[in-house]
Design a protein around this motif. Structure first.
Motif, PDB file in Angstrom:
ATOM      1  N   SER A   1       0.828  -1.199   0.000  1.00 28.46           N
ATOM      2  CA  SER A   1       0.000   0.000   0.000  1.00 28.46           C
ATOM      3  C   SER A   1       0.870   1.260   0.000  1.00 28.46           C
ATOM      4  N   GLU A   2       1.920   1.251   0.831  1.00 27.65           N
ATOM      5  CA  GLU A   2       2.820   2.408   0.901  1.00 27.65           C
ATOM      6  C   GLU A   2       3.519   2.649  -0.423  1.00 27.65           C
ATOM      7  N   LEU A   3       4.047   1.567  -1.011  1.00 28.47           N
ATOM      8  CA  LEU A   3       4.864   1.726  -2.217  1.00 28.47           C
ATOM      9  C   LEU A   3       4.009   2.056  -3.437  1.00 28.47           C
TER      10      LEU A   3
ATOM     11  N   ARG B   1       1.213   3.676  -3.308  1.00 25.14           N
ATOM     12  CA  ARG B   1       0.757   5.063  -3.140  1.00 25.14           C
ATOM     13  C   ARG B   1       1.884   6.047  -3.461  1.00 25.14           C
ATOM     14  N   ASN B   2       3.098   5.726  -3.052  1.00 27.88           N
ATOM     15  CA  ASN B   2       4.222   6.602  -3.398  1.00 27.88           C
ATOM     16  C   ASN B   2       4.357   6.729  -4.904  1.00 27.88           C
ATOM     17  N   MET B   3       4.219   5.573  -5.581  1.00 26.95           N
ATOM     18  CA  MET B   3       4.346   5.548  -7.029  1.00 26.95           C
ATOM     19  C   MET B   3       3.291   6.461  -7.653  1.00 26.95           C
TER      20      MET B   3
ATOM     21  N   ASP C   1       1.610   8.996  -5.990  1.00 28.21           N
ATOM     22  CA  ASP C   1       1.737  10.393  -5.524  1.00 28.21           C
ATOM     23  C   ASP C   1       2.992  11.084  -6.064  1.00 28.21           C
ATOM     24  N   TYR C   2       4.100  10.334  -6.113  1.00 27.31           N
ATOM     25  CA  TYR C   2       5.368  10.993  -6.450  1.00 27.31           C
ATOM     26  C   TYR C   2       5.927  10.555  -7.798  1.00 27.31           C
ATOM     27  N   GLY C   3       5.520   9.394  -8.277  1.00 21.74           N
ATOM     28  CA  GLY C   3       6.085   8.876  -9.527  1.00 21.74           C
ATOM     29  C   GLY C   3       5.156   9.064 -10.712  1.00 21.74           C
TER      30      GLY C   3
ATOM     31  N   LEU D   1       6.735   8.186   6.640  1.00 19.82           N
ATOM     32  CA  LEU D   1       7.095   6.899   7.240  1.00 19.82           C
ATOM     33  C   LEU D   1       6.919   5.728   6.266  1.00 19.82           C
ATOM     34  N   GLY D   2       6.495   6.031   5.073  1.00 26.99           N
ATOM     35  CA  GLY D   2       6.143   4.966   4.129  1.00 26.99           C
ATOM     36  C   GLY D   2       7.325   4.136   3.650  1.00 26.99           C
ATOM     37  N   LEU D   3       8.349   4.804   3.146  1.00 22.47           N
ATOM     38  CA  LEU D   3       9.493   4.070   2.605  1.00 22.47           C
ATOM     39  C   LEU D   3      10.218   3.300   3.694  1.00 22.47           C
TER      40      LEU D   3
HETATM   41 MG    MG Z   1       4.492   7.378   1.226  1.00 20.50          MG
END
Ligand code: MG
Ligand code: ADP
Lengths: 291, 134
Positions: B46-48, B50-52, B54-56, B104-106
């Protein structure tokens, strides 16, 4: 566009043998069990068949390309039909069969035309195949789209339904959360809670996350924001229903909610009652025989 | 070590993140991970994912059931063509966020997995791989 200006066998066939085609088609539908589900009555099915033929007959005058404007009324009718069938719970194949089963009666009528040129019959048969396929596929697509729309609407309804703020006692509210917390829904849920805190002058709000399958940092952030907003409105939050595996995962994530938490909603309620100066006691056993 | 199964999932919206989680959970069950380990890998996913998103700028998640002959496990790869991460150490630091998250995700995902690696080139994209073994 496949125009057939020379002789239009299909148009002629539909105009001359419309009644026969209608009865053969509806018979086929009935035999294939179109009425068996009980979702549609015979008269209604008959009307639908007749309408399709009535709209098809003028449309094929200038060609058999279903994308042409001449077919717009028929396309609209079929779209309405598949939408209503999607809502009524028909299966996709039942819906597609309605259109595809028109092929056979049309083939028979075309090839049975007296004195027709065999090449013309063959070409027209091919035209019919393409036309009915195009109409059938469009029907399936509309059907599918309506199903998807229904699902999205239901998801929204569920989202609203599944997030009630319940009053447990004067000054004590509970928000049992169920499902995922990373949609716009979270916003709605949290706003509902804050509104209720104000309208009920609640002192304590219990947020129960027993029904939340995953608590990631985004969910945690939503919870943290809600807890601090509630605090600003004068209410303390208790979080209940953090299952052991979720608690462990939160530790690994490094998330700290900095709020009182209880294993179950019942424990949280007991604590809330204590905070508002109440307690639950057992009713005194009445007239138990002395032993 | 060829994967036993491999699911490729596009991540373009929040709903896709939910779908990735569901698929990871289904595969984790298949592999036979314990309830705690299932929850860990699903949360990392879920964290990774979402990062992808939101940021990728979105990307592709690959969920693989893998086996090294003795144990089975789940390997997740998150691939995007976004701006990349200039300072990986900084990005992994607890509390660091460039987007108003908890930061705190990564680091969390790394702690939730048995294997974890980030491969990123500024301007080209980011690939995060993680695995959890039974
Ligand atoms: Mg994150
Ligand atoms: N796929 C990615 N592409 C570019 N940058 C990323 C990516 N994943 C993470 N980052 C960077 O790493 C930072 C830390 O990520 P994370 O620990 O998940 O915290 P958060 O998501 O709360 O910001 C992000 O704020 C972002 O700057």
């Amino acid at each position: 566009m496949i125009a057939r200006p020379q002789s239009n066998l299909l148009a002629a066939t539909l105009a001359e043998q419309g009644t026969t085609i209608l009865s053969v088609w509806s018979d086929r539908l009935k035999k294939s069990g179109a009425l068996a589900s009980g979702r549609i009555r015979e008269a209604e099915l008959q009307t639908q068949c007749r309408t399709v033929l009535d709209l098809l007959t003028p449309a094929v005058k200038d060609g058999v390309d279903a994308a042409q404007p001449a077919f717009a009324p028929l396309r609209d009718f079929l779209a309405d039909l598949s939408r209503s069938r999607a809502v009524q719970g028909f299966t996709p194949s039942e819906t597609a069969t309605f259109v595809f089963s028109l092929k056979q009666p049309l083939f028979e009528a075309v090839s049975g035309t007296k004195g027709a040129d065999p090449t013309d019959v063959m070409r027209t048969t091919w035209d019919v195949t393409q036309l009915v396929d195009a109409l059938g596929l469009q029907t399936i697509e509309t059907f599918q789209k309506s199903r998807e729309e229904t699902i999205i609407r239901q998801q929204r309804e569920i989202a609203e339904l599944s997030t009630p703020v319940v009053k447990l006692w004067d000054g004590v509210l509970a928000l049992p959360l169920i499902g995922t917390l990373d949609s716009q829904r979270t916003q709605v849920v949290m706003e509902n809670l804050l509104e209720s805190i104000v309208s009920e002058s609640a002192e304590i709000a219990i947020i129960d996350i027993t029904g939340v399958p995953t608590v990631d940092t985004l969910t945690a952030q939503h919870l943290l924001k809600t807890v601090s907003a509630a605090r600003l409105m004068g209410a303390d939050c208790i979080i209940s229903g953090i299952r052991p595996q979720i608690a462990q995962t939160m530790v690994h994530l490094g998330v700290e909610l900095n709020v009182v938490s209880k294993a179950t909603l019942a424990d949280a309620f007991a604590l809330a009652l204590k905070r508002v100066g109440r307690t639950v006691v057992a009713v005194k056993a009445r007239e138990l025989p002395a032993s | 070590m060829a994967p036993v199964t491999s699911d490729r999932m596009e991540v373009r919206s929040s709903d896709d993140v939910v779908r990735v989680r569901q698929q990871v959970r289904a595969r984790a069950l298949e592999v036979g991970l314990s309830l705690v380990d299932q929850t860990k890998i699903v949360t990392a996913a879920s964290e990774l994912a979402r990062n992808m998103l939101d940021y990728g700028g979105g990307g592709v998640a690959t969920i693989e059931v893998v086996s090294d002959g003795i144990r089975r496990g789940l390997r997740l790869v998150f691939d995007d063509q976004g701006p990349g991460i200039a300072d990986i150490q900084l990005a992994l630091k607890d509390g660091f966020t460039s987007g108003g998250g908890l930061g705190l995700g990564l680091g969390g995902a790394k702690r939730l997995c048995n294997e974890f690696s980030i491969d990123s080139k500024p301007g080209e994209g980011t690939r995060v791989t993680c695995a959890r073994w039974k």
